[in-house]
Design a protein around this motif. Structure first.
Motif, PDB file in Angstrom:
ATOM      1  N   PRO A 223      11.097 -16.742   6.685  1.00 18.54           N
ATOM      2  CA  PRO A 223      12.162 -16.480   5.705  1.00 18.54           C
ATOM      3  C   PRO A 223      12.174 -17.555   4.628  1.00 18.54           C
ATOM      4  N   GLN A 224      12.041 -17.143   3.375  1.00 16.46           N
ATOM      5  CA  GLN A 224      11.931 -18.097   2.277  1.00 16.46           C
ATOM      6  C   GLN A 224      13.156 -18.986   2.146  1.00 16.46           C
ATOM      7  N   TRP A 225      14.340 -18.395   2.327  1.00 18.11           N
ATOM      8  CA  TRP A 225      15.552 -19.171   2.073  1.00 18.11           C
ATOM      9  C   TRP A 225      15.797 -20.235   3.140  1.00 18.11           C
ATOM     10  N   LEU A 226      15.133 -20.113   4.283  1.00 15.74           N
ATOM     11  CA  LEU A 226      15.293 -21.084   5.355  1.00 15.74           C
ATOM     12  C   LEU A 226      14.187 -22.128   5.368  1.00 15.74           C
ATOM     13  N   PHE A 227      12.982 -21.734   4.969  1.00 16.83           N
ATOM     14  CA  PHE A 227      11.830 -22.630   5.084  1.00 16.83           C
ATOM     15  C   PHE A 227      11.199 -22.939   3.731  1.00 16.83           C
ATOM     16  N   GLY A 228      11.954 -22.750   2.652  1.00 14.09           N
ATOM     17  CA  GLY A 228      11.418 -22.993   1.318  1.00 14.09           C
ATOM     18  C   GLY A 228      11.417 -24.444   0.897  1.00 14.09           C
ATOM     19  N   LYS A 229      12.124 -25.301   1.635  1.00  8.19           N
ATOM     20  CA  LYS A 229      12.169 -26.727   1.311  1.00  8.19           C
ATOM     21  C   LYS A 229      11.715 -27.545   2.502  1.00  8.19           C
ATOM     22  N   THR A 230      11.420 -28.805   2.250  1.00  3.23           N
ATOM     23  CA  THR A 230      10.932 -29.669   3.319  1.00  3.23           C
ATOM     24  C   THR A 230      12.077 -30.385   4.027  1.00  3.23           C
ATOM     25  N   VAL A 231      11.773 -30.897   5.191  1.00  2.11           N
ATOM     26  CA  VAL A 231      12.727 -31.725   5.938  1.00  2.11           C
ATOM     27  C   VAL A 231      13.190 -32.888   5.068  1.00  2.11           C
ATOM     28  N   HIS A 232      12.259 -33.501   4.354  1.00  2.00           N
ATOM     29  CA  HIS A 232      12.560 -34.676   3.529  1.00  2.00           C
ATOM     30  C   HIS A 232      13.578 -34.348   2.441  1.00  2.00           C
ATOM     31  N   GLU A 233      13.458 -33.173   1.855  1.00  2.00           N
ATOM     32  CA  GLU A 233      14.359 -32.798   0.764  1.00  2.00           C
ATOM     33  C   GLU A 233      15.798 -32.624   1.231  1.00  2.00           C
ATOM     34  N   GLY A 234      15.991 -32.357   2.515  1.00  2.00           N
ATOM     35  CA  GLY A 234      17.344 -32.203   3.019  1.00  2.00           C
ATOM     36  C   GLY A 234      17.791 -33.319   3.945  1.00  2.00           C
TER      37      GLY A 234
END
Length: 359
Positions: A223-234
């Motif tokens: 799912p793009q909205w769940l895995f579109g960013k990295t751990v580091h970004e959040g």
């Protein structure tokens, strides 16, 4: 390998509100190479809770019938297997097939088998997982892989394994489409983050009800909205990385890149979402990210406690910049922690108040 863009997902197969199913069966098989950890994890979901979906408390969803061995009210055996056999023969539909655990290669099982789910009613021999997949996947309205093992193979598929394990898309094909026209939906995690799974399953159910388009997936069918960013970004620790301030042990609140964290390159939302009720998540509670949501897990990220190769260069480059910026921010912080000089009780106004518009 085929991804599904958000644009495609918003067009292909969307019937529109009111043109969907009123009931949906969920056949959940956890007889892949698995620890059942994903099933256990999902019992902690709250957005929505699995019992709310089953109980019809989520508006707009079809009536859901769940068949999961851990959550089943049956005594097991043939009573539990009945809906699976009915679906395989075409007598139960529509249904969503949820697979938990990696798929072993039964072509190399020698004289035995790797994993099975019930016995063949004619021969009495164990029915292997791949046999169930061959019977059920083509008939399923949607196919969902829960957890990294089912999605990409996970721990059981690491180098040196004797089972030839693989993910669901490796077995069915990355271009597989279900009877409902959907690609496999991969929701990785070891185990899966409970709300990530339930949120995605709810989206699939809304699509089944004709109330939503298909969920948008990335190239790895996540799912793009769940895995579109990295751990580091959040991550709450990300600012320390920018300042070149790294922890050297697991008791520090600073960036953990130097002690084995892979967060800057891992697609995962756990630091933002937490684990249960917004609380927890690996870096949030002092753990490093070992990349358990990634297709290359675990092989590409071991040894887990060692500093990632790229971290040597990135931390060296950020060190002088971070030290300089940290010093400047420290100076500004001291200034910001002082009140303006015009706040006093003397008999002279020094705030700069000057009503020029008055005569």
């Amino acid at each position: 390998m085929t991804g599904v863009s958000a644009v495609e997902a918003g067009v292909n197969g969307y019937a529109g509100t009111g043109d969907g199913f009123e009931e949906m069966h969920i056949l959940w098989i956890s007889e892949g190479m698995s620890c059942d950890g994903d099933t256990v994890s999902v019992t902690a979901a709250s957005q929505p809770a699995i019992e709310d979906v089953i109980g019809g408390l989520v508006p707009g969803l079809p009536k859901v019938h769940l068949y999961n061995k851990v959550l089943s009210p049956t005594l097991g055996g043939e009573e539990f297997l009945a809906p699976f056999r009915a679906a395989a023969s075409g007598d139960l539909e529509p249904f969503i097939l949820v697979i938990e655990g990696s798929v072993p290669n039964e072509k190399i099982n020698g004289d035995g088998y790797w994993t099975s789910f019930g016995n063949d009613p004619v021969t009495g021999e164990p029915m292997t997982l791949d046999r169930w997949l061959d019977m059920l996947a083509p008939r399923a309205w949607a196919v969902v892989a829960i957890g990294t093992c089912a999605a990409y193979g996970g721990i059981h598929a690491m180098a040196g394994n004797p089972t030839g394990c693989m993910g669901l898309a490796d077995y069915l094909g990355w271009d597989f489409r279900s009877a409902g026209g959907l690609p496999i939906v991969n929701i990785p995690g070891c185990p899966v983050q409970p709300d990530n799974f339930m949120e995605t399953l709810t989206w699939v159910l809304y699509h089944a009800a004709g109330a939503a388009p298909p969920p948008p997936l990335d190239d790895m069918l996540r799912p793009q909205w769940l895995f579109g960013k990295t751990v580091h970004e959040g991550c709450d620790r990300a600012a320390y990385y920018e300042q070149g301030d790294f922890s050297t042990d697991y008791n520090s609140p600073k960036c953990q890149v130097k002690i084995g964290c892979w967060g800057p390159v891992v697609n995962c939302n756990v630091p933002k979402r937490g684990w249960m009720g917004g609380v927890g998540g690996c870096p949030n509670v002092g753990g490093i990210c070992i990349a358990c949501t990634m297709p290359g897990f675990p092989d590409k990220f071991m040894p887990f406690m060692d500093m990632p190769p790229g971290a040597h260069l990135s931390s060296a480059l950020i060190k002088p910049y971070g030290a300089f910026i940290r010093r400047l921010r420290g100076i500004t912080n001291i200034t910001a922690n002082k009140e303006p000089k015009w706040r006093h009780d003397r008999e002279l106004l020094t705030s700069g108040y000057d009503p020029r518009w008055r005569p």
